[in-house]
Design a protein around this motif. Structure first.
Motif, PDB file in Angstrom:
ATOM      1  N   GLN A 194      82.456   1.362  40.378  1.00 18.79           N
ATOM      2  CA  GLN A 194      82.401   0.345  41.430  1.00 18.79           C
ATOM      3  C   GLN A 194      83.295  -0.824  41.058  1.00 18.79           C
ATOM      4  O   GLN A 194      83.345  -1.252  39.898  1.00 18.79           O
ATOM      5  CB  GLN A 194      80.969  -0.140  41.640  1.00 18.79           C
ATOM      6  CG  GLN A 194      80.851  -1.186  42.751  1.00 18.79           C
ATOM      7  CD  GLN A 194      79.422  -1.436  43.191  1.00 18.79           C
ATOM      8  OE1 GLN A 194      78.571  -0.556  43.115  1.00 18.79           O
ATOM      9  NE2 GLN A 194      79.153  -2.645  43.675  1.00 18.79           N
ATOM     10  N   LEU A 195      84.007  -1.358  42.056  1.00 20.41           N
ATOM     11  CA  LEU A 195      84.935  -2.460  41.869  1.00 20.41           C
ATOM     12  C   LEU A 195      84.635  -3.564  42.873  1.00 20.41           C
ATOM     13  O   LEU A 195      84.084  -3.317  43.940  1.00 20.41           O
ATOM     14  CB  LEU A 195      86.376  -1.998  42.077  1.00 20.41           C
ATOM     15  CG  LEU A 195      86.881  -0.815  41.239  1.00 20.41           C
ATOM     16  CD1 LEU A 195      88.258  -0.392  41.717  1.00 20.41           C
ATOM     17  CD2 LEU A 195      86.921  -1.189  39.773  1.00 20.41           C
ATOM     18  N   VAL A 196      85.033  -4.778  42.509  1.00 11.57           N
ATOM     19  CA  VAL A 196      84.960  -5.915  43.418  1.00 11.57           C
ATOM     20  C   VAL A 196      86.365  -6.492  43.538  1.00 11.57           C
ATOM     21  O   VAL A 196      87.047  -6.703  42.527  1.00 11.57           O
ATOM     22  CB  VAL A 196      83.994  -6.996  42.900  1.00 11.57           C
ATOM     23  CG1 VAL A 196      83.926  -8.176  43.875  1.00 11.57           C
ATOM     24  CG2 VAL A 196      82.603  -6.410  42.684  1.00 11.57           C
ATOM     25  N   LEU A 197      86.804  -6.742  44.753  1.00 13.49           N
ATOM     26  CA  LEU A 197      88.113  -7.352  44.991  1.00 13.49           C
ATOM     27  C   LEU A 197      87.912  -8.815  45.349  1.00 13.49           C
ATOM     28  O   LEU A 197      87.103  -9.144  46.225  1.00 13.49           O
ATOM     29  CB  LEU A 197      88.840  -6.646  46.133  1.00 13.49           C
ATOM     30  CG  LEU A 197      88.926  -5.123  46.069  1.00 13.49           C
ATOM     31  CD1 LEU A 197      89.753  -4.595  47.234  1.00 13.49           C
ATOM     32  CD2 LEU A 197      89.499  -4.665  44.746  1.00 13.49           C
ATOM     33  N   VAL A 198      88.627  -9.707  44.660  1.00 14.91           N
ATOM     34  CA  VAL A 198      88.521 -11.136  44.935  1.00 14.91           C
ATOM     35  C   VAL A 198      89.920 -11.719  45.087  1.00 14.91           C
ATOM     36  O   VAL A 198      90.916 -11.127  44.671  1.00 14.91           O
ATOM     37  CB  VAL A 198      87.768 -11.882  43.805  1.00 14.91           C
ATOM     38  CG1 VAL A 198      86.367 -11.314  43.615  1.00 14.91           C
ATOM     39  CG2 VAL A 198      88.544 -11.831  42.491  1.00 14.91           C
ATOM     40  N   GLU A 199      89.978 -12.888  45.707  1.00 14.90           N
ATOM     41  CA  GLU A 199      91.238 -13.624  45.737  1.00 14.90           C
ATOM     42  C   GLU A 199      91.574 -14.048  44.315  1.00 14.90           C
ATOM     43  O   GLU A 199      90.719 -14.564  43.591  1.00 14.90           O
ATOM     44  CB  GLU A 199      91.114 -14.846  46.646  1.00 14.90           C
ATOM     45  CG  GLU A 199      91.011 -14.498  48.123  1.00 14.90           C
ATOM     46  CD  GLU A 199      90.965 -15.731  49.001  1.00 14.90           C
ATOM     47  OE1 GLU A 199      90.708 -16.838  48.456  1.00 14.90           O
ATOM     48  OE2 GLU A 199      91.185 -15.603  50.222  1.00 14.90           O
ATOM     49  N   ASN A 200      92.799 -13.849  43.935  1.00 13.98           N
ATOM     50  CA  ASN A 200      93.191 -14.135  42.557  1.00 13.98           C
ATOM     51  C   ASN A 200      93.291 -15.648  42.336  1.00 13.98           C
ATOM     52  O   ASN A 200      94.096 -16.322  42.987  1.00 13.98           O
ATOM     53  CB  ASN A 200      94.534 -13.482  42.247  1.00 13.98           C
ATOM     54  CG  ASN A 200      94.853 -13.482  40.762  1.00 13.98           C
ATOM     55  OD1 ASN A 200      94.341 -14.296  39.997  1.00 13.98           O
ATOM     56  ND2 ASN A 200      95.712 -12.575  40.359  1.00 13.98           N
ATOM     57  N   ALA A 233      80.652   3.115  35.032  1.00 12.73           N
ATOM     58  CA  ALA A 233      80.973   4.513  34.718  1.00 12.73           C
ATOM     59  C   ALA A 233      79.650   5.273  34.662  1.00 12.73           C
ATOM     60  O   ALA A 233      79.094   5.504  33.597  1.00 12.73           O
ATOM     61  CB  ALA A 233      81.725   4.618  33.397  1.00 12.73           C
ATOM     62  N   GLU A 234      79.170   5.656  35.847  1.00 18.55           N
ATOM     63  CA  GLU A 234      77.848   6.260  35.983  1.00 18.55           C
ATOM     64  C   GLU A 234      77.994   7.757  36.232  1.00 18.55           C
ATOM     65  O   GLU A 234      78.326   8.190  37.318  1.00 18.55           O
ATOM     66  CB  GLU A 234      77.091   5.593  37.134  1.00 18.55           C
ATOM     67  CG  GLU A 234      76.930   4.095  36.918  1.00 18.55           C
ATOM     68  CD  GLU A 234      76.861   3.290  38.208  1.00 18.55           C
ATOM     69  OE1 GLU A 234      75.915   2.509  38.347  1.00 18.55           O
ATOM     70  OE2 GLU A 234      77.767   3.453  39.069  1.00 18.55           O
ATOM     71  N   THR A 235      77.742   8.540  35.199  1.00 17.13           N
ATOM     72  CA  THR A 235      77.922   9.990  35.283  1.00 17.13           C
ATOM     73  C   THR A 235      76.868  10.618  36.183  1.00 17.13           C
ATOM     74  O   THR A 235      75.692  10.236  36.165  1.00 17.13           O
ATOM     75  CB  THR A 235      77.841  10.603  33.882  1.00 17.13           C
ATOM     76  OG1 THR A 235      78.846  10.004  33.051  1.00 17.13           O
ATOM     77  CG2 THR A 235      78.079  12.107  33.920  1.00 17.13           C
ATOM     78  N   ASP A 236      77.315  11.589  36.986  1.00 11.84           N
ATOM     79  CA  ASP A 236      76.464  12.354  37.905  1.00 11.84           C
ATOM     80  C   ASP A 236      75.875  11.502  39.034  1.00 11.84           C
ATOM     81  O   ASP A 236      74.875  11.870  39.637  1.00 11.84           O
ATOM     82  CB  ASP A 236      75.327  13.062  37.160  1.00 11.84           C
ATOM     83  CG  ASP A 236      75.831  14.174  36.259  1.00 11.84           C
ATOM     84  OD1 ASP A 236      76.820  14.835  36.639  1.00 11.84           O
ATOM     85  OD2 ASP A 236      75.257  14.380  35.180  1.00 11.84           O
ATOM     86  N   ASP A 237      76.495  10.375  39.323  1.00 12.16           N
ATOM     87  CA  ASP A 237      76.063   9.530  40.437  1.00 12.16           C
ATOM     88  C   ASP A 237      77.024   9.757  41.598  1.00 12.16           C
ATOM     89  O   ASP A 237      78.191   9.400  41.534  1.00 12.16           O
ATOM     90  CB  ASP A 237      76.064   8.064  40.009  1.00 12.16           C
ATOM     91  CG  ASP A 237      75.424   7.142  41.043  1.00 12.16           C
ATOM     92  OD1 ASP A 237      75.369   7.541  42.231  1.00 12.16           O
ATOM     93  OD2 ASP A 237      74.990   6.036  40.682  1.00 12.16           O
ATOM     94  N   TRP A 238      76.507  10.322  42.699  1.00  6.51           N
ATOM     95  CA  TRP A 238      77.328  10.658  43.858  1.00  6.51           C
ATOM     96  C   TRP A 238      77.331   9.554  44.903  1.00  6.51           C
ATOM     97  O   TRP A 238      77.927   9.727  45.973  1.00  6.51           O
ATOM     98  CB  TRP A 238      76.832  11.957  44.497  1.00  6.51           C
ATOM     99  CG  TRP A 238      77.096  13.173  43.679  1.00  6.51           C
ATOM    100  CD1 TRP A 238      76.287  13.715  42.724  1.00  6.51           C
ATOM    101  CD2 TRP A 238      78.256  14.018  43.744  1.00  6.51           C
ATOM    102  NE1 TRP A 238      76.870  14.836  42.182  1.00  6.51           N
ATOM    103  CE2 TRP A 238      78.072  15.052  42.795  1.00  6.51           C
ATOM    104  CE3 TRP A 238      79.415  14.005  44.512  1.00  6.51           C
ATOM    105  CZ2 TRP A 238      79.013  16.054  42.599  1.00  6.51           C
ATOM    106  CZ3 TRP A 238      80.356  15.009  44.323  1.00  6.51           C
ATOM    107  CH2 TRP A 238      80.150  16.022  43.367  1.00  6.51           C
ATOM    108  N   ASN A 239      76.710   8.426  44.634  1.00  5.03           N
ATOM    109  CA  ASN A 239      76.607   7.352  45.622  1.00  5.03           C
ATOM    110  C   ASN A 239      77.964   6.682  45.821  1.00  5.03           C
ATOM    111  O   ASN A 239      78.489   6.033  44.919  1.00  5.03           O
ATOM    112  CB  ASN A 239      75.566   6.327  45.175  1.00  5.03           C
ATOM    113  CG  ASN A 239      75.416   5.193  46.171  1.00  5.03           C
ATOM    114  OD1 ASN A 239      75.828   5.296  47.332  1.00  5.03           O
ATOM    115  ND2 ASN A 239      74.837   4.092  45.724  1.00  5.03           N
TER     116      ASN A 239
END
Length: 320
Positions: A194-200, A233-239
């Motif tokens: 999962q990532l979050v995008l912000v204004e730099n 880095a969540e292994t086996d998580d399909w969400n």
């Protein structure tokens, strides 16, 4: 949804090779084959901009990928290519950017690290100037270059690799997580990121490290028009949906490194499912009924971008 097709680039019709999968591995493999003179079609369920590849923060670095004895060569071949592409960053999406891998040491890396002239051990960790890829721009360029080489891309959901084998003598399987069902290969599994995008807020260097308070991964990558924060880095998580609590934790971890990130306006959330494989990357060929050939190129984990060209060339060599 077998049979539903729409040609979006290049010419359609008879092909020597069908590449199944339109992420960075599939497009790069198709490009190598097309530029070697093959008539190539790519079958992809999604547009490149909607694939897991498009979500990647995309710092060149061999991360969560095996087998170790092969990864270094693939990664270094791709590094040299990216260094060339970085001469035209606006066109290719590739820039050389400085940053720090906090807590890393040269002794913990493979022999490939000795080939990185800009890699320096400092008190904080390893400092380097590495390719940082704006994936939407890079994927778009791969599509254009493939079309210029005579390749075609079709939107098509594939339920069996036999569908492709019925239309071309060679099929290249670059389906990532899809290989779990299509091969089938139960060793393929998702590693959720999962990532979050912000204004730099003015950050010009990338950073990676393990958060000392939580042992979670912390990184931020300055991309054009945004700062990409991670990660998980969540292994086996399909969400595939962003989690609000996880997003808050990501921002908080990154802000402990650069406090100005806490005040940056959030402009988006992204989730990608890395296509890991228990036995590591699979690049090998097997015969198909009737004399055809199936070439596999999948299982790149968190480093599909890092090894894209090296693996593409290895797979193309098996096509002949």
């Amino acid at each position: 949804m077998s049979g539903e097709r729409a040609a979006v680039t290049g010419r359609t019709g008879e092909s020597d090779v069908i590449v199944v999968g339109g992420g960075v591995s599939g497009l790069t493999t198709a490009l190598v084959l097309a530029e070697r003179g093959h008539r190539v079609r790519v079958w992809s369920r999604e547009a490149a901009a909607s694939t897991t590849s498009a979500v990647a923060g995309a710092l060149w670095w061999p991360y969560r990928i095996e087998p170790e004895e092969l990864v270094g060569g693939w990664a270094l071949r791709t590094l040299r290519w990216f260094e060339e592409l970085a001469e035209r960053p606006d066109e290719t999406g590739v820039r050389l950017v400085a940053g720090v891998h906090r807590g890393e040491r040269l002794t913990a890396l493979g022999p490939w690290a000795a080939k990185l002239t800009d890699l320096v051990e400092v008190e904080e960790g390893l400092r380097a100037r590495l390719p940082l890829i704006d994936m939407p721009v890079h994927l778009s360029r791969l599509e254009r270059r493939l079309a210029a080489a005579g390749g075609a891309i079709e939107r098509r959901t594939v339920t069996s690799l036999d569908e492709a084998a019925a239309q071309a003598p060679v099929v290249v399987n670059c389906t990532g997580l899809g290989a779990r069902e299509l091969v089938p290969d139960t060793g393929v599994r998702p590693v959720r990121g999962q990532l979050v995008l912000v204004e730099n807020p003015g950050i010009e260097e990338w950073f990676t490290g393990t958060d000392p308070e939580s042992e979670a991964s912390t990184y931020f990558f300055p991309q054009p028009g945004r700062l990409v924060l991670g990660g998980t880095a969540e292994t086996d998580d399909w969400n595939a949906e962003p989690d609000a609590g996880t997003a808050e934790q990501i921002v908080a971890r990154c802000a402990r490194v650069r406090p100005e990130i806490a005040r940056a306006r959030i402009i988006g959330h992204r989730v990608g499912l890395r296509p890991a494989r228990d036995a590591g990357v699979r690049i090998e060929a097997e015969p198909l009924p009737g004399g055809g050939r199936l070439v596999h190129n999948y299982g790149h984990g968190g480093a599909g971008v890092t090894v894209a060209l090296g693996c593409a060339e290895a797979a193309a060599d098996l096509v002949g």
